[in-house]
Design an enzyme around this catalytic site. Sequence first.
Site, mmCIF file in Angstrom:
data_model
loop_
_atom_site.group_PDB
_atom_site.id
_atom_site.type_symbol
_atom_site.label_atom_id
_atom_site.label_comp_id
_atom_site.label_asym_id
_atom_site.label_seq_id
_atom_site.Cartn_x
_atom_site.Cartn_y
_atom_site.Cartn_z
ATOM 1 N N HIS A 102 0.836 -1.206 0.000
ATOM 2 C CA HIS A 102 0.000 0.000 0.000
ATOM 3 C C HIS A 102 0.870 1.255 0.000
ATOM 4 O O HIS A 102 0.594 2.204 -0.749
ATOM 5 C CB HIS A 102 -0.910 0.002 1.227
ATOM 6 C CG HIS A 102 -1.717 1.253 1.376
ATOM 7 N ND1 HIS A 102 -2.931 1.426 0.747
ATOM 8 C CD2 HIS A 102 -1.483 2.403 2.064
ATOM 9 C CE1 HIS A 102 -3.412 2.623 1.047
ATOM 10 N NE2 HIS A 102 -2.544 3.234 1.846
ATOM 11 N N GLU A 103 1.907 1.251 0.825
ATOM 12 C CA GLU A 103 2.803 2.422 0.859
ATOM 13 C C GLU A 103 3.562 2.563 -0.464
ATOM 14 O O GLU A 103 3.822 3.684 -0.920
ATOM 15 C CB GLU A 103 3.776 2.311 2.027
ATOM 16 C CG GLU A 103 3.106 2.263 3.392
ATOM 17 C CD GLU A 103 2.101 3.389 3.604
ATOM 18 O OE1 GLU A 103 2.327 4.502 3.084
ATOM 19 O OE2 GLU A 103 1.081 3.159 4.278
#
Length: 235
Positions: A102-103
């Site tokens: 996600h990051e």
Amino acid sequence: MPFYYFWDPTYILVIIGLILSLWASSRVKSTYAKYSRVRSMSGMTGADAAARILHAAGIYDVQIQHVSGNLTDHYDPRNKTLNLSDSVYGSPSVAAVGVAAHECGHAIQDAKSYAPLKIRGAFVPVANLGSGLSMPLILIGLIFGVNSQWAILVDIGIILFSLAVLFQLITLPVEFNASRRAIQMVESTGILSGDEVDGTKKVLSAAALTYVASAAAAMLSLLRLILLFGGRNRD
């Protein structure tokens, strides 16, 4: 200061927002805890997965760093660092890989000049100003009287608070898009497969609920301020 500021029927809006936030927080913690016990078949840690995803996306100028805390993961576009927490950086779990991916989604957004991310970044100073000054101004206005010349401070405070709420809304598409990119990358790179991908989807969906709940709570608080003070007569 009027007693109705401390308690009135509109407080139900604040209570609803609090319940939503607590529910979302509990949901993400329980979902993350569940899938943090599921080891990925690839055996890749969050840091390993982040490196593979970034390189697969042609990104080589982002530094992956280990930061303290639990779920303190974030991407910083100012210095191009992808910061992974204790529970993600060295963990080979499905949950850790999902959070790291996600990051990476944010890093890919930055590399591709994703418009909502740029807008959110530019809006940060305005949102900080709004969240920091809104309540003090509203309180000062209430102390001196909402039907006096000090009422303008209440109006300004509500406007500033609305800017902080707007930031919450701008954040939503940024986070949803980062999660979509994350799922695509863990599948295309072969980091996760089958049920592992489904587990990651559940982790990221639960995390998304916290942003939705936060935005909803902020909007409910803004609605309460408007109901209380937005339509009052100014003498």
